[in-house]
Design a protein around this motif. Structure first.
Motif, PDB file in Angstrom:
ATOM      1  N   THR A  90       0.705  -1.015  -0.018  1.00 39.38           N
ATOM      2  CA  THR A  90       0.050   0.208  -0.021  1.00 39.38           C
ATOM      3  C   THR A  90       0.715   0.854   0.075  1.00 39.38           C
ATOM      4  O   THR A  90       1.809   1.439   0.733  1.00 39.38           O
ATOM      5  N   ALA A  91       0.458   2.154  -0.979  1.00 40.46           N
ATOM      6  CA  ALA A  91       1.488   3.452  -1.128  1.00 40.46           C
ATOM      7  C   ALA A  91       0.707   4.080  -2.388  1.00 40.46           C
ATOM      8  O   ALA A  91       0.046   3.769  -2.861  1.00 40.46           O
ATOM      9  N   VAL A  92       1.745   5.211  -2.251  1.00 38.01           N
ATOM     10  CA  VAL A  92       1.336   6.035  -3.708  1.00 38.01           C
ATOM     11  C   VAL A  92       2.508   5.723  -4.558  1.00 38.01           C
ATOM     12  O   VAL A  92       3.530   5.799  -4.235  1.00 38.01           O
ATOM     13  N   TYR A  93       1.946   5.523  -5.681  1.00 38.81           N
ATOM     14  CA  TYR A  93       2.676   4.820  -6.817  1.00 38.81           C
ATOM     15  C   TYR A  93       2.819   6.038  -7.691  1.00 38.81           C
ATOM     16  O   TYR A  93       2.128   6.600  -8.287  1.00 38.81           O
ATOM     17  N   TYR A  94       4.255   6.661  -7.997  1.00 43.56           N
ATOM     18  CA  TYR A  94       4.435   7.710  -8.741  1.00 43.56           C
ATOM     19  C   TYR A  94       5.113   7.401 -10.235  1.00 43.56           C
ATOM     20  O   TYR A  94       6.039   6.219 -10.210  1.00 43.56           O
ATOM     21  N   CYS A  95       5.004   7.789 -11.035  1.00 41.36           N
ATOM     22  CA  CYS A  95       5.334   7.665 -12.522  1.00 41.36           C
ATOM     23  C   CYS A  95       6.535   8.542 -12.815  1.00 41.36           C
ATOM     24  O   CYS A  95       6.699   9.588 -12.372  1.00 41.36           O
ATOM     25  N   ASN A  96       7.558   8.019 -13.134  1.00 36.16           N
ATOM     26  CA  ASN A  96       8.889   8.866 -13.430  1.00 36.16           C
ATOM     27  C   ASN A  96       9.327   8.642 -14.888  1.00 36.16           C
ATOM     28  O   ASN A  96       9.295   7.584 -15.484  1.00 36.16           O
ATOM     29  N   ALA A  97       9.954   9.836 -15.474  1.00 35.04           N
ATOM     30  CA  ALA A  97      10.353   9.455 -16.851  1.00 35.04           C
ATOM     31  C   ALA A  97      11.673  10.400 -16.714  1.00 35.04           C
ATOM     32  O   ALA A  97      11.601  11.748 -16.476  1.00 35.04           O
ATOM     33  N   ASN A  98      12.674   9.915 -17.634  1.00 31.95           N
ATOM     34  CA  ASN A  98      13.754  10.505 -18.026  1.00 31.95           C
ATOM     35  C   ASN A  98      13.881  11.076 -19.410  1.00 31.95           C
ATOM     36  O   ASN A  98      13.722  10.334 -20.299  1.00 31.95           O
ATOM     37  N   ILE A  99      13.453  12.425 -19.615  1.00 33.59           N
ATOM     38  CA  ILE A  99      13.105  12.741 -20.846  1.00 33.59           C
ATOM     39  C   ILE A  99      13.893  13.945 -21.238  1.00 33.59           C
ATOM     40  O   ILE A  99      14.526  14.880 -20.657  1.00 33.59           O
ATOM     41  N   VAL A 100      14.228  13.977 -22.640  1.00 35.66           N
ATOM     42  CA  VAL A 100      15.233  15.116 -23.418  1.00 35.66           C
ATOM     43  C   VAL A 100      13.946  15.766 -24.165  1.00 35.66           C
ATOM     44  O   VAL A 100      13.403  15.389 -25.076  1.00 35.66           O
ATOM     45  N   GLN A 113       1.735  13.086 -10.567  1.00 34.30           N
ATOM     46  CA  GLN A 113       1.478  13.470  -9.432  1.00 34.30           C
ATOM     47  C   GLN A 113       0.994  12.213  -8.325  1.00 34.30           C
ATOM     48  O   GLN A 113       1.091  12.388  -7.165  1.00 34.30           O
ATOM     49  N   GLY A 114       1.073  10.976  -8.744  1.00 35.23           N
ATOM     50  CA  GLY A 114       1.075   9.784  -8.084  1.00 35.23           C
ATOM     51  C   GLY A 114      -0.511   9.246  -7.889  1.00 35.23           C
ATOM     52  O   GLY A 114      -1.301  10.118  -8.100  1.00 35.23           O
ATOM     53  N   THR A 115      -0.563   8.023  -7.763  1.00 37.53           N
ATOM     54  CA  THR A 115      -1.870   7.337  -7.866  1.00 37.53           C
ATOM     55  C   THR A 115      -1.844   6.524  -6.606  1.00 37.53           C
ATOM     56  O   THR A 115      -0.816   5.585  -6.225  1.00 37.53           O
ATOM     57  N   GLN A 116      -2.894   6.395  -5.831  1.00 32.47           N
ATOM     58  CA  GLN A 116      -2.934   5.591  -4.616  1.00 32.47           C
ATOM     59  C   GLN A 116      -3.184   4.154  -4.659  1.00 32.47           C
ATOM     60  O   GLN A 116      -4.279   3.907  -5.585  1.00 32.47           O
ATOM     61  N   VAL A 117      -2.588   3.267  -4.169  1.00 29.73           N
ATOM     62  CA  VAL A 117      -2.835   1.828  -4.390  1.00 29.73           C
ATOM     63  C   VAL A 117      -2.924   1.399  -2.952  1.00 29.73           C
ATOM     64  O   VAL A 117      -2.019   1.425  -1.933  1.00 29.73           O
TER      65      VAL A 117
END
Length: 121
Positions: A90-100, A113-117
């Motif tokens: 159980t946590a907030v899951y955050y998407c990350n991207a390394n972008i140029v 922004q995060g999504t709660q699971v």
């Protein structure tokens, strides 16, 4: 501007499954990696899984064999299939991207922004 939009979080019973998705949009020249991190209450943010644009995946030891990361480069989208979920995940899951953002710009990290699971009976 670059924006990461996540979806797919929610409440699931222990042992259940969820699929998270994240799409990057905006001024994007290329994406090196996309992935997922999570942060439980009172704990530091930790790596869950990442995926390179070439499809190479990296997983935290705790999720190997249960979670699968995949993606669609054409849609700048990454998915996380989570099976056999445990209450301690159980946590907030955050998407990350390394972008140029352009051929003249260095790569940098962006976060959703995060999504709660929540894994609970």
């Amino acid at each position: 501007q670059v924006e990461l939009v996540e979806s797919g979080g929610g409440l699931v019973q222990p042992g259940g499954s969820l699929i998270l998705s994240c799409t990057a949009s905006g001024s994007i020249f290329s994406i090196n990696t996309m992935g997922w991190y999570r942060q439980a209450p009172g704990k530091e943010r930790e790596l869950v899984a990442t995926r390179t644009s070439g499809g190479r995946a990296n997983y935290a030891d705790s999720v190997k064999g249960r979670f699968t990361i995949s993606g669609n480069n054409a849609k700048n989208t990454v998915y996380l299939q989570m099976n056999s979920l445990k209450p301690e995940e159980t946590a907030v899951y955050y998407c990350n991207a390394n972008i140029v953002r352009s051929r003249w710009s260095p790569a940098r990290d962006y976060w959703g922004q995060g999504t709660q699971v929540t894994v609970s009976s």
